[in-house]
Design an enzyme around this catalytic site. Structure first.
Site, PDB file in Angstrom:
ATOM      1  N   CYS A 113       0.827  -1.213   0.000  1.00  0.00           N
ATOM      2  CA  CYS A 113       0.000   0.000   0.000  1.00  0.00           C
ATOM      3  C   CYS A 113       0.864   1.267   0.000  1.00  0.00           C
ATOM      4  O   CYS A 113       1.436   1.623  -1.017  1.00  0.00           O
ATOM      5  CB  CYS A 113      -0.986  -0.033   1.170  1.00  0.00           C
ATOM      6  SG  CYS A 113      -2.308   1.207   1.024  1.00  0.00           S
ATOM      7  N   HIS A 199      -3.736  -4.873   0.812  1.00  0.00           N
ATOM      8  CA  HIS A 199      -3.202  -5.267   2.114  1.00  0.00           C
ATOM      9  C   HIS A 199      -3.332  -6.776   2.323  1.00  0.00           C
ATOM     10  O   HIS A 199      -4.323  -7.249   2.908  1.00  0.00           O
ATOM     11  CB  HIS A 199      -3.962  -4.553   3.237  1.00  0.00           C
ATOM     12  CG  HIS A 199      -3.666  -3.106   3.361  1.00  0.00           C
ATOM     13  ND1 HIS A 199      -2.603  -2.617   4.101  1.00  0.00           N
ATOM     14  CD2 HIS A 199      -4.289  -2.018   2.831  1.00  0.00           C
ATOM     15  CE1 HIS A 199      -2.589  -1.299   4.028  1.00  0.00           C
ATOM     16  NE2 HIS A 199      -3.598  -0.900   3.263  1.00  0.00           N
ATOM     17  N   GLU A 201      -1.889  -8.416   4.473  1.00  0.00           N
ATOM     18  CA  GLU A 201      -1.773  -8.658   5.924  1.00  0.00           C
ATOM     19  C   GLU A 201      -3.064  -8.407   6.683  1.00  0.00           C
ATOM     20  O   GLU A 201      -3.195  -8.815   7.848  1.00  0.00           O
ATOM     21  CB  GLU A 201      -0.654  -7.782   6.515  1.00  0.00           C
ATOM     22  CG  GLU A 201      -1.032  -6.339   6.806  1.00  0.00           C
ATOM     23  CD  GLU A 201      -1.079  -5.404   5.597  1.00  0.00           C
ATOM     24  OE1 GLU A 201      -1.158  -4.179   5.806  1.00  0.00           O
ATOM     25  OE2 GLU A 201      -1.053  -5.900   4.456  1.00  0.00           O
TER      26      GLU A 201
END
Length: 254
Positions: A113, A199, A201
């Protein structure tokens, strides 16, 4: 057996709300994802999920501290609430450091990002606010031909949380994919970096809390927030994406 993979997590922000303490910062978030992704690789002789990492954390915002490039194998630039195109001293320092890292003949970089945008800026590309607004929660990422080869999929699904974008891919790099709201969803320069705008994660609880906080502060309208909350719970390819990133770090030919 190869020595542990030395990954420096450059923390460009702290997770929102209660998430910082819950996960021990982005260092903790990515440490968890890296080990899950190593398990998904199912190649313990190549990368053991337990002993195969030496993960360090670096506060590049407040302390503005950085690892010596000779002491690491890879950098991971995290997401951030900050704008990648601002000229705050810490952001300028991060851009300059990233530029040196891109030019390094051994160190590889993972950009997530904000980190994806910083790598583009360090490469001389324009970054800024999108004209079409926010891209939030689980969305499709349409892969380029090269992206399909690298990820081994026709399309990716990934959590998103951004309104800033990279406008052009560096001429020596390859665009990995796009979406209706963002033309440059990832970039790849062999031997140097691989990035995604989304993202990998982010987990359901993380996205749900961020959306709730931004609805409460009127960053997201009730309608936009509720629609995003419905998509935040959908399955996504976060672990598969990071497994591909680990393969990139491990393979000297990539």
């Amino acid at each position: 057996m190869r020595p542990p993979l030395r990954i420096a997590v450059l923390e460009c922000d702290k997770p929102a709300g209660s998430l910082d303490a819950k996960y021990n910062g982005y260092y903790g978030v990515f440490s968890l994802l890296l080990r899950e992704s190593a398990e998904a690789l199912r190649q313990p002789d190549r990368l053991d999920p337990t002993s195969g990492f030496d993960i360090s954390r670096w506060d590049v915002v407040t302390k503005q501290e950085y690892p010596n490039l000779e002491d690491v194998d890879a950098l991971l630039l995290t997401g951030s609430k900050h704008n990648s195109y601002d000229n705050h001293p810490w952001i300028i320092k991060l851009v300059e450091y990233t530029r040196k890292a891109i030019e390094h003949n051994r160190v590889k970089i993972l950009g997530i990002c904000f980190g994806h945008q910083i790598i583009a800026r360090a490469s001389g590309m324009k970054v800024g606010k999108s004209g079409v607004g926010w891209e939030i929660a689980v969305c499709d990422m349409d892969l380029s031909d090269r992206g399909k080869e690298i990820f081994g999929k026709e399309k990716l699904r990934i959590q998103q949380m951004h309104q800033d974008i990279v406008f052009d891919c560096p001429p020596n790099a390859t665009c990995l994919g796009s979406s209706p709201q963002c033309a440059i969803q990832g970039m790849y320069l062999p031997g140097h970096y691989i990035t995604v705008q989304g993202h990998p994660e982010f987990r359901e609880d993380m996205v749900t809390e961020i959306i709730g906080l931004r609805m409460a502060s009127s960053v997201f309208s009730k309608e936009v927030g509720e629609e995003a909350l419905n998509r935040a719970v959908k399955e996504h390819d976060g672990v598969a994406i990071m497994a591909t990133f680990l393969d990139f770090l491990l393979d000297d030919s990539k």
